[in-house]
Structures are given as C-alpha cells and as structure tokens.
Design a protein around this motif. Structure first.
Motif, PDB file in Angstrom:
ATOM      1  N   ASP A 133     -10.261  -5.206  -1.167  1.00  0.00           N
ATOM      2  CA  ASP A 133      -9.314  -4.257  -1.780  1.00  0.00           C
ATOM      3  C   ASP A 133      -9.762  -3.905  -3.195  1.00  0.00           C
ATOM      4  O   ASP A 133      -9.837  -2.739  -3.573  1.00  0.00           O
ATOM      5  CB  ASP A 133      -7.903  -4.860  -1.841  1.00  0.00           C
ATOM      6  N   PHE A 172      -2.680   0.940  -4.400  1.00  0.00           N
ATOM      7  CA  PHE A 172      -2.354  -0.431  -3.997  1.00  0.00           C
ATOM      8  C   PHE A 172      -1.460  -1.034  -5.078  1.00  0.00           C
ATOM      9  O   PHE A 172      -1.681  -0.795  -6.260  1.00  0.00           O
ATOM     10  CB  PHE A 172      -3.622  -1.282  -3.878  1.00  0.00           C
ATOM     11  N   ILE A 231       0.866  -1.181   0.000  1.00  0.00           N
ATOM     12  CA  ILE A 231       0.000   0.000   0.000  1.00  0.00           C
ATOM     13  C   ILE A 231       0.900   1.228   0.000  1.00  0.00           C
ATOM     14  O   ILE A 231       1.848   1.309   0.795  1.00  0.00           O
ATOM     15  CB  ILE A 231      -0.902   0.027   1.263  1.00  0.00           C
ATOM     16  N   ASN A 264       0.280  -5.011   2.802  1.00  0.00           N
ATOM     17  CA  ASN A 264      -1.167  -5.081   3.024  1.00  0.00           C
ATOM     18  C   ASN A 264      -1.477  -6.236   3.987  1.00  0.00           C
ATOM     19  O   ASN A 264      -1.318  -7.398   3.646  1.00  0.00           O
ATOM     20  CB  ASN A 264      -1.865  -5.298   1.677  1.00  0.00           C
TER      21      ASN A 264
END
Length: 291
Positions: A257, A180, A162, A201
């Motif tokens: 996500d 991301f 991230i 992450n």
C-alpha cells in the motif's frame, strides 16, 4: 474473459500473536484449523477456495525458514505436487514479498496475473468471492492494479480504509481509488462507514506481474533491485528457494500500500461483500464461529 494465467501468491508470514495461546510463533494461526468442524487449516482453505478459477497455475508461497516444512506438508495434504516456496530470511512486509513473487512468476509464464492472498483469512461466501475475483480480472486486463475492499459492517478501528472515487451501489463494479486512510479513531470510523465510497482494506490484490513491477520500479526502485539480487543469488533446496540474505536485508520494510498503491494512478478498488474476516483476535474468531 481473460486468457492470462493466474498465479496465486499466498503470503504465509504472519505470527498470529493476538490469537495466543492457540496461535504460537512456532505454529501460527494460518496453519491451524480454527473451527472444530473444519478439517482444513486456514492456509489450505485459501488454496481450496480458488481451486475452480480458470487458467490457475501452481501457487507461490512466501514464508519464513521456520515454517517451511509445515507449508510444504499442508500443500501435499491437498495433493498439490507443484508449488514454489520462497523462504524469507526475515520479514520485510508485503512490498518485497509481492515483488519477489512477481519476478518469479515472470520466470515461468509470459504475462501472468498475480492474485495476492493472505493465508489466514476466513471467507464464508465462496461462490460470491470467485465472482468478485473475476470482476477484478477484467480490470487487470486493462493493466489496472486491483485491491479488494471489504464492505464495512461496523466502525472498525483495526483496519485501514480505502476511499473510491464513486459510491458503491448494488451492482458489482470497481472504481478508481481516491485515497487510503490509516487505521482511524472510533469517531472517524463511525463517520466513514456512513459513506458508501469507503471499504476496509483487506490486503487482497490482483495485477499483472509486469504492471506491478513497473510501478515498483517507479515508486520503490530500491526494493526491486534488492529483490532481483536476492533471487538471482538464491539457492534451491528441495521444494524451497532460499533468498540471499545480504541482498534481501537491503529491502525496505514496506507494505505494498505504502510502496505503490497510495502513489499509483492505476489503482482500482472492487467491493468484497463475502463474509470476510481476518480472524485477528479472539473477538473476531467468536463472531465467525457457531455459537
């Protein structure tokens, strides 16, 4: 400090295949005590770790049919009498699981905060972990969607990364998410860990249930519709809530996500430097064990 109640959502659906033969399909790693000096399973440790948080409500656990009695038994071993177990007829990734739990939490409480935890993580610095969660709580009060990024120690290729809008320093604070990055190759990973805007992450999230549902409705409305139908037509059986199979089948197999966090403008990342491991392999188990 927030008066909003916190509903823990524990995701128990993993199969732990990389830790075979210790972890098996019928009894995956989250239900095992991985270290011989540890009395409790990884799932039980996940619950114990957060037990001193203020305004904590009964947990919602999402698991599959096959493991339902293991989950219920492990809760009772901790003397937890009140819990909700939602049974997925098949795995559909984290976006549907989180949507289901957010909807369920709103049936029970007015404006709850959902704390999304995996059932198979190891965290060594428990007090520091609670401090980080309380920082995340401040952002949820501002209607932000919080993810916790693990401060990297090595150029791992097994995790997504991230990127925050600002570099993290010694002060514990959260920054807006810029982007991301999918699991990188080793060269890219070596570059990323030189930049203190990047974290791994962790798959740990925190947000108001109302807020995450609004964002799911905006970016993945078909998941919301399928989950609403699956819950509305569900059947309660002892401690378990069985989802309607046909409705749930229509859910897209998406991570939270991809479904929301990569698209929302409300995403914030808070750094997690707490001795975290997802114990995803024998190598990672060795690294967190006594030698």
């Amino acid at each position: 400090m927030s008066n909003s109640c916190i509903v823990p959502l524990i995701l128990c659906g993993g199969s732990g295949s990389r830790l075979w033969p210790l972890s098996r399909e019928s009894y995956p790693k989250q239900f095992l005590s991985i270290k011989k000096e540890e009395k409790f399973s990884l799932l039980q440790q996940t619950i114990i770790r957060i037990s001193t948080l203020k305004n904590l409500k009964k947990p919602i656990l999402v698991c599959n049919e096959e493991h339902r009695f293991i989950v219920a038994e492990q809760m009772r071993e901790l003397n937890i009498e009140e819990f909700i177990i939602i049974l997925e007829p098949f795995g559909r990734n984290t976006a549907p699981a989180i949507t289901l739990a957010a909807l369920k939490s709103l049936e029970l409480y007015e404006d709850p905060t959902l704390l999304v935890l995996s059932s198979d993580h190891e965290i060594k610095k428990k007090e520091q972990f609670l401090k980080v969660i309380n920082v995340g709580l401040r952002f949820t009060e501002m209607n932000k969607l919080v993810t916790f990024g693990v401060v990297p120690r090595s150029p791992e290729v097994g995790y997504g990364y991230i990127k925050a809008t600002k570099p993290f320093g010694p002060k514990l604070e959260g920054f807006q998410i810029e982007s991301f990055i999918e699991k990188p190759d080793i060269k890219t990973a070596q570059k990323l860990i030189q930049d203190s805007r990047y974290t791994w992450n962790s798959g740990i999230f925190m947000f108001k249930s109302n807020e995450i549902i609004k964002e799911i409705d905006t970016f993945s409305p078909e998941i919301l519709i399928s989950c609403e139908n699956a819950l509305n037509k569900s059947k309660v059986d002892l401690d378990f809530q069985r989802l309607d199979k046909d409705s749930f089948k229509k859910c897209n197999n998406l991570s939270i996500d991809i479904a929301v966090m990569e698209k929302t403008t409300k995403g914030v990342v808070v750094p997690l430097d707490v001795g975290w491991s997802d114990i995803g392999s024998w190598q990672s188990l060795w690294s967190v064990s006594d030698k």
